[in-house]
Design a protein around this motif. Structure first.
Motif, short mmCIF file in Angstrom:
data_model
loop_
_atom_site.label_atom_id
_atom_site.label_comp_id
_atom_site.label_asym_id
_atom_site.label_seq_id
_atom_site.Cartn_x
_atom_site.Cartn_y
_atom_site.Cartn_z
N PHE A 32 -77.15 23.97 -27.57
CA PHE A 32 -77.38 22.72 -26.85
C PHE A 32 -76.17 22.40 -25.96
N TRP A 33 -74.98 22.57 -26.50
CA TRP A 33 -73.76 22.34 -25.71
C TRP A 33 -73.63 23.38 -24.61
N ALA A 34 -74.05 24.61 -24.87
CA ALA A 34 -74.00 25.66 -23.85
C ALA A 34 -74.91 25.31 -22.67
N THR A 35 -76.07 24.73 -22.96
CA THR A 35 -76.98 24.31 -21.89
C THR A 35 -76.37 23.19 -21.07
N ILE A 36 -75.71 22.24 -21.74
CA ILE A 36 -75.06 21.13 -21.04
C ILE A 36 -73.96 21.65 -20.12
N LYS A 37 -73.12 22.55 -20.64
CA LYS A 37 -72.03 23.11 -19.83
C LYS A 37 -72.58 23.85 -18.61
N LEU A 38 -73.62 24.64 -18.83
CA LEU A 38 -74.21 25.40 -17.73
C LEU A 38 -74.81 24.46 -16.68
N SER A 39 -75.47 23.40 -17.13
CA SER A 39 -76.10 22.45 -16.20
C SER A 39 -75.05 21.69 -15.40
N LEU A 40 -73.98 21.24 -16.06
CA LEU A 40 -72.95 20.47 -15.37
C LEU A 40 -72.25 21.29 -14.29
N MET A 41 -71.80 22.50 -14.65
CA MET A 41 -71.08 23.32 -13.68
C MET A 41 -71.99 23.78 -12.56
N THR A 42 -73.23 24.14 -12.89
CA THR A 42 -74.18 24.55 -11.86
C THR A 42 -74.48 23.39 -10.92
#
Length: 225
Positions: free
Chosen positions: A23-33
């Motif tokens: 879940f945190w990995a998805t958040i990190k990927l979404s924010l940086m993208t």
């Protein structure tokens, strides 16, 4: 029908740490993208409305190419073409390869959303900017783009929400986010309804508040004509 299997939530209890990490990995990927695609999309839209033919041609070529290429192919190219062939996977991990691939793809849609906002700016404002001696870059930065961003909050929000859902494709680049974790749990415990519903709720936690925020911002920042 075995209802105990369909209503078995034990896969979450034994994989809870991995689920939270995904879940945190998805958040990190979404924010940086989101950040990189907004920056690249702004640059692309500046090229698309530029008075320089070469820049306009490049911006148009980029947008048409990436908008009509499946995201899966772009991520595979980022992982194997850029990562393996050029040897960048020794420097960049799967997170950054997924970020670069998704940013390059999403930026094309950000560009078009911003271009729709630029089209709402009255032509007379650009002419007035030239009349007082502003260059194209100055008028774009100080007059046109600020209004374009305000006018395109809703389409930009739709693009970024779609980008969050597109993170499910990042597993083809080897990045473990929520969809990859769900696939792993399916392989270990079988495809059960609780696993599917659990991850569906996880995505709703990300997308629903984002949609509400975009709706509020769209009304709050609407440009009065």
């Amino acid at each position: 029908m075995n209802w105990d299997v369909l209503l078995d939530f034990s896969p979450f209890s034994k994989n809870w740490d991995a689920v939270l990490q995904s879940f945190w990995a998805t958040i990190k990927l979404s924010l940086m993208t989101g950040i990189l695609s907004l920056a690249l999309g702004t640059l692309l839209v500046s090229m698309r409305v530029s008075p320089t033919p070469v820049l306009r041609a490049f911006g148009t070529f980029y947008v048409n190419t990436f908008r009509n290429t499946p995201l899966t192919l772009i991520l595979l190219f980022a992982s194997f073409g850029v990562g393996d062939t050029l040897g960048l996977n020794k420097v960049l991990n799967t997170y950054w390869l997924a970020v670069f691939g998704m940013s390059a793809y999403t930026a094309a849609f950000v560009c078009e959303a911003l271009r729709s906002g630029i089209n709402t700016v009255p032509l007379g404002q650009a002419e007035a900017a030239r009349a007082i001696g502003l260059t194209f870059t100055q008028s774009l930065r100080m007059i046109i783009l600020p209004q374009a961003f305000r006018s395109s909050v809703a389409p930009l929000g739709s693009v970024l929400i779609a980008m969050m859902k597109n993170t499910t494709v990042a597993l083809v680049a080897g990045y473990v986010e929520m969809a990859a974790q769900m696939k792993q749990m399916f392989e270990e415990d079988g495809a059960t309804l609780p696993i599917f519903l659990g991850f569906a709720v996880g995505f709703m936690v990300l997308t629903l508040p984002s949609g509400l925020l975009v709706s509020w911002l769209s009304k709050r920042l609407a440009v009065a004509r």
